[in-house]
Scaffold this active site. Structure first.
Site, PDB file in Angstrom:
ATOM      1  N   HIS A   1      28.319  11.295  32.141  1.00 52.46           N
ATOM      2  CA  HIS A   1      26.132  11.071  31.797  1.00 52.46           C
ATOM      3  C   HIS A   1      26.652   9.469  32.709  1.00 52.46           C
ATOM      4  CE1 HIS A   1      24.583  14.180  30.585  1.00 52.46           C
ATOM      5  NE2 HIS A   1      26.088  14.579  28.999  1.00 52.46           N
TER       6      HIS A   1
ATOM      7  N   HIS B   1      26.727   9.484  36.416  1.00 53.36           N
ATOM      8  CA  HIS B   1      24.569   9.605  37.284  1.00 53.36           C
ATOM      9  C   HIS B   1      23.708   8.964  36.901  1.00 53.36           C
ATOM     10  CE1 HIS B   1      21.950  13.738  37.272  1.00 53.36           C
ATOM     11  NE2 HIS B   1      22.415  13.239  38.264  1.00 53.36           N
TER      12      HIS B   1
ATOM     13  N   HIS C   1      33.459  13.611  29.193  1.00 52.82           N
ATOM     14  CA  HIS C   1      32.001  14.044  29.545  1.00 52.82           C
ATOM     15  C   HIS C   1      31.432  13.220  29.384  1.00 52.82           C
ATOM     16  CE1 HIS C   1      29.152  17.768  28.395  1.00 52.82           C
ATOM     17  NE2 HIS C   1      28.301  16.199  27.955  1.00 52.82           N
ATOM     18  N   GLU C   2      31.172  12.303  28.522  1.00 54.66           N
ATOM     19  CA  GLU C   2      30.508  10.943  28.661  1.00 54.66           C
ATOM     20  C   GLU C   2      29.930  10.496  29.259  1.00 54.66           C
ATOM     21  OE1 GLU C   2      28.245  11.244  26.580  1.00 54.66           O
ATOM     22  OE2 GLU C   2      28.952  13.516  25.583  1.00 54.66           O
TER      23      GLU C   2
END
Length: 694
Positions: free
Chosen positions: A480, A483, A476-477
């Site tokens: 980020h 992105h 998940h991190e």
């Protein structure tokens, strides 16, 4: 001697940074920004005003970034310097947002005939800049203008105080025992961590703390019901007026003042509520649409959640002798039921997910998807021996970098997050590469406290063994981080996650989690820490079968948080601590299915909305989950490592940053607007509801 915070090229010199350097550096850089603004306004234009101002502000941002970061991961000596610097930075940005001369420059640029022919990123930067001037109070007069600025400063102070209270409450509580029988049921990894925690305090025996790995181990595995109750109540009453630390770090007054000031800020801008103000920079069109989305999802999910909880209650009574499930029984009972039904547990999976193997597998997954490689650089200075630094490369060329701080420790903020060191931008010295911080709170390696020298991999000795939940957190991190790091935009205001609608910012992170459940990817991220053998097929099958175990209960819990947050900020005024509790109770009555302790003060530790960027925006997790599930469904159609589809996601979503509206980017990738069907399907909720209707 020059201040290292005032003058460094790309990566912060963490081996040279001292707390006393923070305030002087920030003050100096703010004055440089003000001087640059004054000079730029004499000759208005993109190249003469905005470009040099961006250059000066980038230096300020890059200096403030490590100060803010070190306060989060080391706290202690960095707290006071951070708060002093935060006050100055907040004043500067508020002052800038109300500068009418600069606002007029943006207006003139937007009205110029050649504006429509500008590159997309520049046009979007101007468009979003105009919006942010309005939200920053540029149109306010006299006392209202001054009040808005004072409120902004105070809100920054209060957010920091809220987070400090939660951290201090977490650190202040522990339970020490020298009787191992009290800890019956705890896995060996948790016992080793508790023994290490005790040893670090010069104690014999074991020390249970409220840090994530310790707390969760007790709630899920401890056979001692009294211990579960003790730890649960200490956790859910943190930073409140009740519980074992009642009143010591109480956030009640902090919440009340935050909500009152937010409501006032909205009124000053002519809006009905802070929720309306929050949505001005998000995808969702209005408050009614958000509430409709959340309540519709709750109506769909709650029947399945009620069935799941009924099964849990029946199992507890028949198999465990628990006639009434208490809040501290839920996770423990669920683990027992999961074991009976699927014969699989997070602890059984742990040996197959050593940190180093998972990390290498994550990098391999990303390489297959997006054609980038990851390379560690042990020469880069960090703030702790566990921290690693990596470069991202495309075709052998460095395109970005990131720090990874994976393990829980005292004085480190709980949870997991990504933050920016610096953004990709075209500067006076050339192209600046984007760099990120990725922070998690996994169980630390069961190695000797004299663990590896700075720069060495934490997995080089006895590895940290991750639960599968922690594996998904890491993915998940990193989503980020991608992105931020894979953007092709070179205008700071819309580079990476800058300018991205907040309710779309979770799309890449939740999207990447999907690979944690794909057998092809699991083979890449798993391997027994001693033998290297792959995850056995039987265990893999059980893990995948258990994927949606109690997923409806998890969904309604997230909806509880989201509805509480949004309704709280839909009010046209603030709220007392009692009213906050009443609202949360009402939301729970509508959507929750599990019991809650009367003493529970969840809101007092809800840092996402009181100390983070999620106020009136926690719904973003579910909103973006619709986008991520729908995006991943295309990979399910084409193949999870289909390179053409990976390139489409890279080019349409990751590389675009905030240079275009999020819905337009999603529609470009998917070929249509998003639908909720994929989310319900991936959660197993549709199947449950269809069964109920037969």
């Amino acid at each position: 001697m020059s201040n290292p915070l005032s003058n460094f090229s790309l990566l912060p010199p963490f081996d040279q940074l001292q707390p006393q350097q923070a305030e002087p550096a920030i003050s100096e850089l703010i004055e440089q920004c003000r001087a640059q603004l004054e000079a730029g306004l004499k000759n208005p234009g993109w190249d003469t005003t905005l470009v040099p101002l961006e250059e000066a502000q980038d230096s300020l941002n890059r200096a403030f970034s490590p100060v803010s970061h070190l306060n989060s991961v080391l706290s202690g000596p960095w707290r006071a310097p951070y708060e002093a610097a935060l006050a100055k930075v907040t004043d500067y940005w508020t002052e800038l947002g109300q500068n009418r001369d600069l606002y007029r420059v943006y207006q003139q640029l937007a009205e110029a005939g050649e504006f429509s022919h500008w590159p997309q990123a520049r046009r979007q930067a101007v468009k979003l800049g105009l919006r942010d001037f309005v939200l920053g109070g540029v149109g306010l007069e006299g006392g209202a203008r001054e009040r808005f600025a004072a409120n902004s400063r105070r809100l920054a102070e209060l957010g920091s105080r809220f987070a400090n209270n939660v951290l201090d409450a977490t650190n202040a509580w522990s339970y020490h025992t020298e009787d191992e029988a009290e800890l019956a049921g705890l896995p060996q990894t948790a016992l080793a961590a508790a023994a290490a925690a005790a040893q670090a305090k010069d104690l014999s025996g074991w020390l249970i703390t409220l840090e994530g790995p310790s707390f969760l181990a007790v709630m899920i595995h401890a056979e001692n019901r009294e211990l579960r109750e003790r730890v649960h109540l200490a956790f859910v009453t943190r930073a409140s007026e009740t519980g074992p630390q009642g009143g010591q770090f109480d956030n009640s007054a902090v919440m009340e003042e935050i909500l009152a000031l937010r409501a006032e800020q909205a009124k000053l801008l002519g809006m009905s509520s802070y929720a309306e103000l929050s949505l001005a920079s998000k995808m969702a069109p209005d408050c009614e649409k958000v509430l409709e989305f959340l309540e519709d999802l709750a109506a769909r999910a709650r029947p399945a959640a009620e069935r799941e909880f009924a099964e849990l209650r029946e199992f507890a009574a028949e198999k465990l002798g628990l006639e009434e499930l208490q809040p501290w029984d839920i996770a423990w009972t669920a683990e027992k039921l999961k074991q009976q039904r699927y014969a699989v547990s997070q602890e059984e999976l742990r040996p197959y997910f050593p940190y180093g193997k998972v990390l290498a597998g994550l990098f391999a997954v990303v390489e297959k998807l997006f054609g980038i490689t990851v390379e560690e650089d042990t020469s880069v200075a960090t703030w702790h021996r566990d921290v690693q630094f990596f470069w991202l490369l495309r075709d052998g060329e460095r395109i970005a970098g990131f720090y990874l701080d994976p393990f829980a420790r005292e004085n480190k903020r709980g949870g997991a997050w990504m933050n920016t060191v610096c953004v990709r931008r075209q500067g006076a010295a050339g192209l600046q590469l984007p760099v990120a911080y990725l922070v998690c709170n996994f169980s630390s390696p069961a190695a000797d406290a004299s663990s590896p020298a700075a720069g060495a991999s934490p997995a080089a000795d006895a590895p940290s063994l991750l639960t599968h939940y922690e594996v998904t957190t890491l993915f998940h991190e990193f989503g980020h981080g991608l992105h931020h790091m894979l953007t092709r935009v070179d205008v700071a205001a819309v580079s990476g996650i800058n300018g991205v609608a907040w309710d779309a910012v979770e799309l890449p992170s939740q999207f990447l989690e999907n690979w944690c459940w794909q057998p092809q990817a699991i083979a890449m991220i798993s391997g027994h820490h001693e033998t290297g053998e792959p995850l056995p097929q039987a265990l893999l099958d059980k893990m995948l079968a258990a994927k949606n175990f109690q997923s409806a209960m998890f969904t309604v819990r997230q909806l509880e948080f989201a509805l509480f947050d949004f309704r709280l900020h839909c009010r046209d005024s603030g709220a007392s601590a009692g009213e906050i509790q009443q609202l949360l109770n009402a939301v729970r009555a509508q959507v929750a299915v599990v019991p809650v302790a009367e003493e529970n003060r969840f809101q007092h530790g809800f840092s996402h909305i009181f100390a983070g960027g999620y106020a009136a925006g926690y719904y973003s997790y579910k909103w973006a989950e619709v986008l991520s599930a729908d995006a991943f469904s295309l990979f399910e159609e084409k193949g999870i490592f289909d390179r053409d589809t990976g390139d489409r996601f890279l080019h349409s979503i990751l590389e675009q940053g905030g240079s275009r509206d999020a819905l337009d980017l999603f529609t470009e990738f998917r070929g249509r607007e998003p639908t909720i069907d994929a989310l319900l399907h991936h959660s197993g909720i549709v199947e449950c509801d269809e069964t109920a209707h037969e």
